[in-house]
Design a protein around this motif. Structure first.
Motif, PDB file in Angstrom:
ATOM      1  N   GLY A 240     -23.361  57.682  38.677  1.00 63.84           N
ATOM      2  CA  GLY A 240     -23.425  58.305  37.367  1.00 63.84           C
ATOM      3  C   GLY A 240     -23.335  57.376  36.175  1.00 63.84           C
ATOM      4  N   TRP A 241     -22.347  56.446  36.148  1.00 62.24           N
ATOM      5  CA  TRP A 241     -22.250  55.526  35.008  1.00 62.24           C
ATOM      6  C   TRP A 241     -23.456  54.594  34.963  1.00 62.24           C
ATOM      7  N   THR A 242     -23.947  54.233  36.125  1.00 59.76           N
ATOM      8  CA  THR A 242     -25.166  53.421  36.194  1.00 59.76           C
ATOM      9  C   THR A 242     -26.313  54.120  35.481  1.00 59.76           C
ATOM     10  N   MET A 243     -26.462  55.415  35.740  1.00 61.50           N
ATOM     11  CA  MET A 243     -27.579  56.153  35.157  1.00 61.50           C
ATOM     12  C   MET A 243     -27.354  56.491  33.690  1.00 61.50           C
ATOM     13  N   LYS A 244     -26.116  56.434  33.248  1.00 58.97           N
ATOM     14  CA  LYS A 244     -25.840  56.628  31.827  1.00 58.97           C
ATOM     15  C   LYS A 244     -26.149  55.360  31.027  1.00 58.97           C
ATOM     16  N   PHE A 245     -25.730  54.201  31.570  1.00 64.23           N
ATOM     17  CA  PHE A 245     -25.825  52.960  30.818  1.00 64.23           C
ATOM     18  C   PHE A 245     -27.068  52.129  31.133  1.00 64.23           C
ATOM     19  N   PRO A 273     -20.329  59.846  38.683  1.00 59.19           N
ATOM     20  CA  PRO A 273     -19.826  58.531  38.274  1.00 59.19           C
ATOM     21  C   PRO A 273     -18.520  58.185  38.966  1.00 59.19           C
ATOM     22  N   ILE A 274     -18.238  56.896  39.026  1.00 55.98           N
ATOM     23  CA  ILE A 274     -16.983  56.427  39.595  1.00 55.98           C
ATOM     24  C   ILE A 274     -16.495  55.221  38.794  1.00 55.98           C
ATOM     25  N   THR A 275     -15.179  55.105  38.660  1.00 55.20           N
ATOM     26  CA  THR A 275     -14.623  53.968  37.943  1.00 55.20           C
ATOM     27  C   THR A 275     -14.743  52.724  38.811  1.00 55.20           C
ATOM     28  N   ASP A 276     -15.521  51.773  38.346  1.00 58.20           N
ATOM     29  CA  ASP A 276     -15.717  50.507  39.033  1.00 58.20           C
ATOM     30  C   ASP A 276     -15.889  49.437  37.957  1.00 58.20           C
ATOM     31  N   MET A 289     -25.183  47.339  33.183  1.00 59.65           N
ATOM     32  CA  MET A 289     -24.905  46.898  34.557  1.00 59.65           C
ATOM     33  C   MET A 289     -25.033  48.054  35.536  1.00 59.65           C
ATOM     34  N   VAL A 290     -25.704  47.773  36.643  1.00 60.50           N
ATOM     35  CA  VAL A 290     -25.919  48.722  37.730  1.00 60.50           C
ATOM     36  C   VAL A 290     -24.870  48.491  38.809  1.00 60.50           C
ATOM     37  N   ASP A 291     -24.420  49.546  39.427  1.00 64.66           N
ATOM     38  CA  ASP A 291     -23.470  49.445  40.534  1.00 64.66           C
ATOM     39  C   ASP A 291     -24.180  49.769  41.850  1.00 64.66           C
TER      40      ASP A 291
END
Length: 337
Positions: A240-245, A273-276, A289-291
């Motif tokens: 999720g955070w990858t796809m947001k940022f 998303p996950i906190t990483d 940045m992609v995770d």
């Protein structure tokens, strides 16, 4: 006797043949131009990446403030030196959720410093000090073969492959091995600070670096984070955070994986998303940045059954998975202009 009509017909035929021939030459030239733009990356060695995982695990659990942690730090610096990287260390202290003060080190390396366009590769190099998800020996530290060591190993082999290749990519590569990622509070523990990533006890190294960069004003075109990238039959989904940022970067990576035969590992399915570490690099470091993070579609979780248990050892590490991730990212790097 050839009449005027016959002469005209012959002339038209010759003209068509000439135009067709020119068209063929133009098409052939255009094809060669397109082919020239596709750069094949050198081969990523899965066996060497596996060896890097083994060597890290052999030091023992890489828990901060321990001898194994110090030995691993020296090892990683030596490995970066061996591939010609310019190495820096970022020393800092951070408090943990259980009231310890840890001496931490972010390890940073750079190759092709003359290149203005840069890509950042990152992984965490520490391992968890407890097996809180296990049913036995819960208070003992884990090997962290996949959770930590696999991501570091893939990055080391990417750098070694580039260094040994006659053809170099058109971009510079910066590497950060983040420390203190894996000592957050156990689930439902008494010291849970907040569900908000900005108040997390996890990812201490990336939190520190994102607000205190090793070079003032440092930036990169984009970054790739590797987390739990070596387990057998692992799959990587669009977090999720990858796809947001960084959605365009993620889509590029996943598409390249599909194009070179690793689509079974890189599944173009968006998940929560996950906190990483990438969260802080995106939000505070201002670098998209992609995770690349293992996700279990059957349980609907990022954490397979080995996570934070003593099963996270060399028995679960797969050369095929390491190859899929490493070769994909090498191809991404080599396709940059």
């Amino acid at each position: 006797m050839i009449n005027k009509k016959s002469i005209l017909n012959i002339f038209c035929c010759l003209l068509l043949v000439s135009l067709y021939s020119c068209g063929d030459k133009k098409s052939e030239k255009e094809t060669k131009t397109v082919e020239a733009k596709v750069v094949k990356a050198p081969a990523f060695s899965a066996a060497k990446a596996y060896q890097y995982v083994e060597e890290q695990v052999a030091f023992g659990p890489r828990v901060p403030n321990t001898e194994a942690h110090q030995l691993t730090e020296a090892y990683l610096i030596a490995q970066l030196d061996s591939v010609g990287a310019k190495v820096q260390t970022q020393k800092f202290q951070m408090d943990t959720y259980d009231n310890e003060s840890w001496n931490l080190t972010n390890i940073i390396g750079s190759i092709q410093p003359e290149k203005k366009k840069r890509i950042l590769l990152a992984a965490h190099w520490d391992s968890r000090k407890m097996a809180d998800k296990d049913t036995e020996r819960q208070n003992e530290p884990i090997d962290g073969a996949n959770d930590g060591a696999s991501g570091v190993a893939v990055i080391l082999e990417i750098l070694r492959t580039i260094q040994q290749s006659e053809q170099k990519p058109n971009v510079g590569i910066d590497v950060i091995f983040f420390d203190g990622e894996d000592n957050g509070e156990p689930n439902n523990g008494p010291n849970v600070r907040t569900a908000d990533p900005d108040g997390s006890w996890w990812c201490l190294g990336s939190q520190y670096w994102s607000k205190n960069k090793h070079v003032s004003g440092y930036s990169a075109y984009y970054g790739i984070l590797f987390d739990m990238v070596g387990a057998e039959n692992a799959t990587f989904h669009l977090e999720g955070w990858t796809m947001k940022f960084a959605p365009s970067i993620a889509n590029k990576i996943w598409n390249i994986a599909e194009s070179i035969g690793y689509g079974q590992y890189f599944v173009p399915n968006e998940v929560p998303p996950i906190t990483d570490d990438h969260y802080y690099v995106n939000k505070y470091g201002k670098i998209p940045m992609v995770d690349i993070l293992a996700y279990d579609p059957l349980s609907g979780q990022f954490f397979p059954d080995y996570h934070h248990t003593h099963k996270d050892n060399m028995n679960i590490i797969s050369q095929e998975t390491l190859k899929a991730v490493g070769q994909t990212v090498l191809q991404v790097i080599y396709q940059e202009k």
